[in-house]
Design a protein around this motif. Structure first.
Motif, PDB file in Angstrom:
ATOM      1  N   GLY A  48      -0.709   5.216   0.011  1.00 57.41           N
ATOM      2  CA  GLY A  48      -0.156   4.812   1.294  1.00 57.41           C
ATOM      3  C   GLY A  48       1.018   3.867   1.199  1.00 57.41           C
ATOM      4  N   CYS A  49       1.490   3.572  -0.008  1.00 52.38           N
ATOM      5  CA  CYS A  49       2.585   2.622  -0.198  1.00 52.38           C
ATOM      6  C   CYS A  49       3.923   3.293   0.086  1.00 52.38           C
ATOM      7  N   ARG A  50       4.609   2.799   1.132  1.00 54.65           N
ATOM      8  CA  ARG A  50       5.935   3.320   1.472  1.00 54.65           C
ATOM      9  C   ARG A  50       7.025   2.295   1.181  1.00 54.65           C
ATOM     10  N   THR A  51       6.633   1.037   0.994  1.00 55.35           N
ATOM     11  CA  THR A  51       7.599  -0.013   0.642  1.00 55.35           C
ATOM     12  C   THR A  51       7.078  -0.756  -0.590  1.00 55.35           C
ATOM     13  N   ALA A  52       6.057  -1.584  -0.372  1.00 57.52           N
ATOM     14  CA  ALA A  52       5.380  -2.278  -1.461  1.00 57.52           C
ATOM     15  C   ALA A  52       3.937  -2.494  -1.036  1.00 57.52           C
ATOM     16  N   MET A  53       3.092  -2.874  -1.985  1.00 57.72           N
ATOM     17  CA  MET A  53       1.668  -2.995  -1.681  1.00 57.72           C
ATOM     18  C   MET A  53       1.018  -3.953  -2.671  1.00 57.72           C
ATOM     19  N   THR A  54       0.025  -4.696  -2.192  1.00 55.58           N
ATOM     20  CA  THR A  54      -0.771  -5.542  -3.077  1.00 55.58           C
ATOM     21  C   THR A  54      -2.230  -5.500  -2.659  1.00 55.58           C
ATOM     22  N   ASN A  55      -3.110  -5.706  -3.628  1.00 54.51           N
ATOM     23  CA  ASN A  55      -4.535  -5.832  -3.341  1.00 54.51           C
ATOM     24  C   ASN A  55      -5.009  -7.274  -3.540  1.00 54.51           C
ATOM     25  N   GLY A  56      -4.062  -8.189  -3.582  1.00 54.80           N
ATOM     26  CA  GLY A  56      -4.396  -9.587  -3.785  1.00 54.80           C
ATOM     27  C   GLY A  56      -4.338 -10.012  -5.237  1.00 54.80           C
ATOM     28  N   LEU A  57      -4.018  -9.077  -6.113  1.00 53.54           N
ATOM     29  CA  LEU A  57      -3.846  -9.371  -7.537  1.00 53.54           C
ATOM     30  C   LEU A  57      -2.683  -8.569  -8.106  1.00 53.54           C
ATOM     31  N   ASN A  58      -2.758  -7.239  -7.978  1.00 56.47           N
ATOM     32  CA  ASN A  58      -1.709  -6.350  -8.483  1.00 56.47           C
ATOM     33  C   ASN A  58      -0.708  -6.035  -7.368  1.00 56.47           C
ATOM     34  N   ALA A  59       0.483  -5.625  -7.761  1.00 54.86           N
ATOM     35  CA  ALA A  59       1.523  -5.253  -6.798  1.00 54.86           C
ATOM     36  C   ALA A  59       2.177  -3.956  -7.224  1.00 54.86           C
ATOM     37  N   HIS A  84       1.241 -13.293  -1.129  1.00 55.62           N
ATOM     38  CA  HIS A  84      -0.069 -12.779  -0.702  1.00 55.62           C
ATOM     39  C   HIS A  84      -1.141 -13.176  -1.717  1.00 55.62           C
ATOM     40  N   VAL A  85      -0.796 -13.111  -3.001  1.00 53.48           N
ATOM     41  CA  VAL A  85      -1.726 -13.514  -4.057  1.00 53.48           C
ATOM     42  C   VAL A  85      -1.955 -15.021  -3.998  1.00 53.48           C
ATOM     43  N   LEU A  86      -0.870 -15.779  -3.892  1.00 55.71           N
ATOM     44  CA  LEU A  86      -0.946 -17.235  -3.889  1.00 55.71           C
ATOM     45  C   LEU A  86      -1.850 -17.750  -2.779  1.00 55.71           C
ATOM     46  N   TYR A  87      -1.712 -17.186  -1.575  1.00 62.36           N
ATOM     47  CA  TYR A  87      -2.492 -17.652  -0.434  1.00 62.36           C
ATOM     48  C   TYR A  87      -3.834 -16.935  -0.285  1.00 62.36           C
ATOM     49  N   ARG A  88      -4.108 -15.998  -1.191  1.00 58.45           N
ATOM     50  CA  ARG A  88      -5.377 -15.259  -1.165  1.00 58.45           C
ATOM     51  C   ARG A  88      -5.624 -14.614   0.202  1.00 58.45           C
ATOM     52  N   HIS A  89      -4.587 -14.052   0.761  1.00 57.21           N
ATOM     53  CA  HIS A  89      -4.670 -13.478   2.095  1.00 57.21           C
ATOM     54  C   HIS A  89      -5.707 -12.370   2.206  1.00 57.21           C
ATOM     55  N   LEU A  90      -5.783 -11.508   1.192  1.00 53.97           N
ATOM     56  CA  LEU A  90      -6.589 -10.304   1.327  1.00 53.97           C
ATOM     57  C   LEU A  90      -8.087 -10.555   1.158  1.00 53.97           C
ATOM     58  N   THR A  91      -8.463 -11.756   0.777  1.00 57.70           N
ATOM     59  CA  THR A  91      -9.884 -12.107   0.767  1.00 57.70           C
ATOM     60  C   THR A  91     -10.198 -13.088   1.891  1.00 57.70           C
ATOM     61  N   THR A  92      -9.347 -14.082   2.086  1.00 58.95           N
ATOM     62  CA  THR A  92      -9.604 -15.095   3.107  1.00 58.95           C
ATOM     63  C   THR A  92      -9.615 -14.494   4.514  1.00 58.95           C
ATOM     64  N   TYR A  93      -8.738 -13.523   4.785  1.00 57.45           N
ATOM     65  CA  TYR A  93      -8.597 -13.022   6.151  1.00 57.45           C
ATOM     66  C   TYR A  93      -9.106 -11.596   6.316  1.00 57.45           C
ATOM     67  N   ARG A  94     -10.048 -11.196   5.485  1.00 55.31           N
ATOM     68  CA  ARG A  94     -10.608  -9.855   5.608  1.00 55.31           C
ATOM     69  C   ARG A  94     -11.231  -9.633   6.995  1.00 55.31           C
ATOM     70  N   HIS A  95     -11.874 -10.649   7.565  1.00 55.87           N
ATOM     71  CA  HIS A  95     -12.535 -10.488   8.863  1.00 55.87           C
ATOM     72  C   HIS A  95     -11.513 -10.213   9.969  1.00 55.87           C
ATOM     73  N   LEU A  96     -10.286 -10.727   9.817  1.00 61.93           N
ATOM     74  CA  LEU A  96      -9.249 -10.426  10.793  1.00 61.93           C
ATOM     75  C   LEU A  96      -8.840  -8.965  10.696  1.00 61.93           C
ATOM     76  N   TYR A  97      -8.750  -8.466   9.470  1.00 59.75           N
ATOM     77  CA  TYR A  97      -8.414  -7.054   9.267  1.00 59.75           C
ATOM     78  C   TYR A  97      -9.481  -6.146   9.882  1.00 59.75           C
ATOM     79  N   ASP A  98     -10.744  -6.511   9.710  1.00 58.07           N
ATOM     80  CA  ASP A  98     -11.832  -5.705  10.268  1.00 58.07           C
ATOM     81  C   ASP A  98     -11.751  -5.657  11.794  1.00 58.07           C
ATOM     82  N   ALA A  99     -11.269  -6.749  12.400  1.00 53.53           N
ATOM     83  CA  ALA A  99     -11.172  -6.803  13.857  1.00 53.53           C
ATOM     84  C   ALA A  99      -9.936  -6.067  14.368  1.00 53.53           C
ATOM     85  N   ASP A 100      -8.795  -6.224  13.699  1.00 52.25           N
ATOM     86  CA  ASP A 100      -7.546  -5.576  14.117  1.00 52.25           C
ATOM     87  C   ASP A 100      -6.608  -5.534  12.915  1.00 52.25           C
ATOM     88  N   ALA A 101      -6.570  -4.401  12.246  1.00 48.95           N
ATOM     89  CA  ALA A 101      -5.802  -4.270  11.005  1.00 48.95           C
ATOM     90  C   ALA A 101      -4.320  -4.529  11.231  1.00 48.95           C
TER      91      ALA A 101
END
Length: 303
Positions: A48-59, A84-101
């Motif tokens: 699904g990457c059309r520009t760039a993508m990260t999973n919180g570790l790899n890019a 995104h890695v530095l701020y740990r966005h993809l783990t800290t804010y997972r609940h926000l994604y579940d509510a509205d991606a």
């Protein structure tokens, strides 16, 4: 070896861009974060990457998108993924994604882009990174974290219109909002031990970056300037971290219980137990009143 006088491949541009960032004294504090995980050029549409993508570790970076970027824009994109890695966005804010991606993706990008634009303006090497025209930027979110931005973003009107307030647009390819793709599911596949190890590695990278930066700029500049302090000492709402910890700890349903009958089999007159997991009853906060707690911290406890 990069060949002078010849057009660089996208892989060579990635190598050069990362070397340029690490070799710039103004950005040396982020070097440890850049070297975490894997940075890789992928074909357009990979996961699904059309520009760039990260999973919180790899890019990962779309080959087609790289071709549209100047060197300064490409460096901005790499820094964006590293934040995104530095701020740990993809783990800290997972609940926000579940509510509205959509809103979660936008909120994280608004915070990062403002910090990067400010850093470029204040670090003394203006123009080293330049935000691509497809990025999201809005002054009204200055000083806010991603959760606060999320709460201010309007609900989707069904048109994918975004906030209607930003200076940037979307990625121009249907997503319409974020500069990059966030692999929340990939981040969620990491075990609790892997997430803890990444958090520890991030902390070590930040501390080493502070030391490297101080050595590079010298004491005459007073250590870290304001923009860099925000970079290496991000503030995250403790409630968001606690929420993610509870969600990750109590999400597994690995035990059976007769307290609630499994409804799936009732139509066949078969009574089976339901699968249950651990649940949180009450959270107890113990107030530390030792000498290490100042008035501000004590007020936080009591409130």
């Amino acid at each position: 070896m990069l060949m002078i006088g010849k057009t660089l491949t996208e892989e060579q541009r990635l190598t050069k861009a990362m070397a340029d960032i690490i070799g710039n004294n103004n950005y040396i504090a982020i070097a440890g974060i850049l070297m975490m995980g894997e940075h890789k050029v992928v074909e357009h549409g990979f996961k699904g990457c059309r520009t760039a993508m990260t999973n919180g570790l790899n890019a990962w970076y779309s080959r087609d998108f790289i071709r549209t970027l100047s060197d300064a824009e490409f460096r901005f994109l790499i820094m964006h993924e590293s934040y995104h890695v530095l701020y740990r966005h993809l783990t800290t804010y997972r609940h926000l994604y579940d509510a509205d991606a959509r809103k979660a993706n936008m909120a994280c990008d608004y915070v990062i882009n403002l910090k990067l634009v400010d850093f470029d303006r204040e670090c003394g090497d203006k123009g080293f990174i330049v935000m691509p025209k497809v990025g999201l930027l809005d002054e009204q979110y200055r000083g806010l974290d991603s959760a606060q931005v999320y709460n201010l973003l309007p609900e989707d009107d069904g048109q994918g219109s975004g906030s209607g307030e930003g200076e940037g647009g979307g990625d121009g390819e249907g997503d319409g909002e974020s500069l990059d793709h966030h692999d929340w599911d990939g981040a969620d596949e990491m075990t609790a031990e892997e997430k803890a190890a990444i958090a520890k590695e991030i902390d070590q990278a930040i501390r080493q970056g502070i030391i490297a930066h101080n050595k590079a700029v010298g004491s005459e500049r007073g250590g870290l300037d304001r923009a860099l302090e925000e970079l290496v000492e991000p503030e995250v709402d403790w409630r968001e971290v606690l929420r993610e910890f509870v969600r990750a700890t109590c999400s597994a349903k690995d035990a059976s219980s007769w307290r609630r009958v499994n409804r799936r089999y009732l139509s066949s007159d078969v009574y089976m137990p339901s699968m249950v997991g651990e649940a949180v009853g009450h959270l107890v906060i113990g107030v530390d009143t030792s000498g290490s707690i100042a008035g501000r911290e004590l007020s936080e406890f009591l409130s």
